[in-house]
Design a protein around this motif. Structure first.
Motif, PDB file in Angstrom:
ATOM      1  N   ARG A 163      55.168  63.677  37.142  1.00  0.00           N
ATOM      2  CA  ARG A 163      54.813  62.826  35.989  1.00  0.00           C
ATOM      3  C   ARG A 163      53.439  63.219  35.444  1.00  0.00           C
ATOM      4  O   ARG A 163      53.232  63.243  34.241  1.00  0.00           O
ATOM      5  N   ALA A 164      52.505  63.534  36.348  1.00  0.00           N
ATOM      6  CA  ALA A 164      51.161  63.925  35.905  1.00  0.00           C
ATOM      7  C   ALA A 164      51.200  65.250  35.145  1.00  0.00           C
ATOM      8  O   ALA A 164      50.500  65.427  34.160  1.00  0.00           O
ATOM      9  N   VAL A 171      55.104  61.718  41.530  1.00  0.00           N
ATOM     10  CA  VAL A 171      53.819  61.418  40.893  1.00  0.00           C
ATOM     11  C   VAL A 171      53.223  62.694  40.292  1.00  0.00           C
ATOM     12  O   VAL A 171      52.748  62.695  39.153  1.00  0.00           O
TER      13      VAL A 171
END
Length: 179
Positions: free
Chosen positions: A167-168, A164
């Motif tokens: 991806r951020a 996560v």
């Protein structure tokens, strides 16, 4: 009246528009009760001390280990051969897990086993009972195994958190895969 006839009538009254294998559920409940009674009998015969209150650390350790082992047995792609006689592959659901459906046809017991083996929530009761019995009968080994399962569970959450965060940091066009 035979038990099978009674179960058929009960199933028809209980769920007339859906297949609910009540006889299979009874067999699973009977097996569970036998296993739990067997663990209690072994603890009694071997004079193993049963704690009045489990230590909070043991409850936390077994909780996380139960979560991981239940998911490992019910969803992990690598353990699918254990479920294959009772389920059929549907699709991948990410993080090395698969979605499976209970096989149609066969006995009510086979259907109930398929539901049990493909449901981490259902399987958790059995896993927690086994780990709790292990904590009484072989506490050092059970804590060691539970520690390894807990480490894997924590690692899984860290891997997902890392993905996560990656991806951020790189945006949605990064390709979706992380290493």
């Amino acid at each position: 009246m035979r038990i099978r006839d009674r179960l058929g009538r009960l199933r028809q009254a209980y769920a007339p528009h859906e297949h609910r294998p009540l006889g299979g559920y009874l067999a699973a409940m009977g097996t569970y009760a036998t296993v739990a009674a067997g663990l209690a009998a072994v603890a009694r015969v071997t004079h193993r001390p049963v704690p009045d209150r489990p230590a909070t650390s043991d409850v936390v350790l077994l909780s996380i280990a139960t979560h991981k082992l239940s998911r490992l047995l019910s969803k992990d792609a690598v353990t699918s051969p254990l479920r294959a006689p009772f389920t059929s592959y549907d699709k991948p659901i990410g993080s090395g897990e698969v979605m499976e459906q209970v096989r149609d046809g066969g006995s009510a017991t086979r259907h109930a086993i398929g539901e049990l083996l493909s449901c981490p929530f259902c399987l958790a009761v059995w896993v927690a009972t086994g780990l709790t019995g292990g904590l009484v009968l072989a506490p050092r080994l059970t804590r060691l195994v539970a520690t390894a399962l807990t480490a894997v569970a924590v690692s899984d959450f860290l891997q997902m958190g890392y993905a996560v965060a990656q991806r951020a940091a790189h945006g949605p066009d990064h390709g979706g895969r992380t290493s």
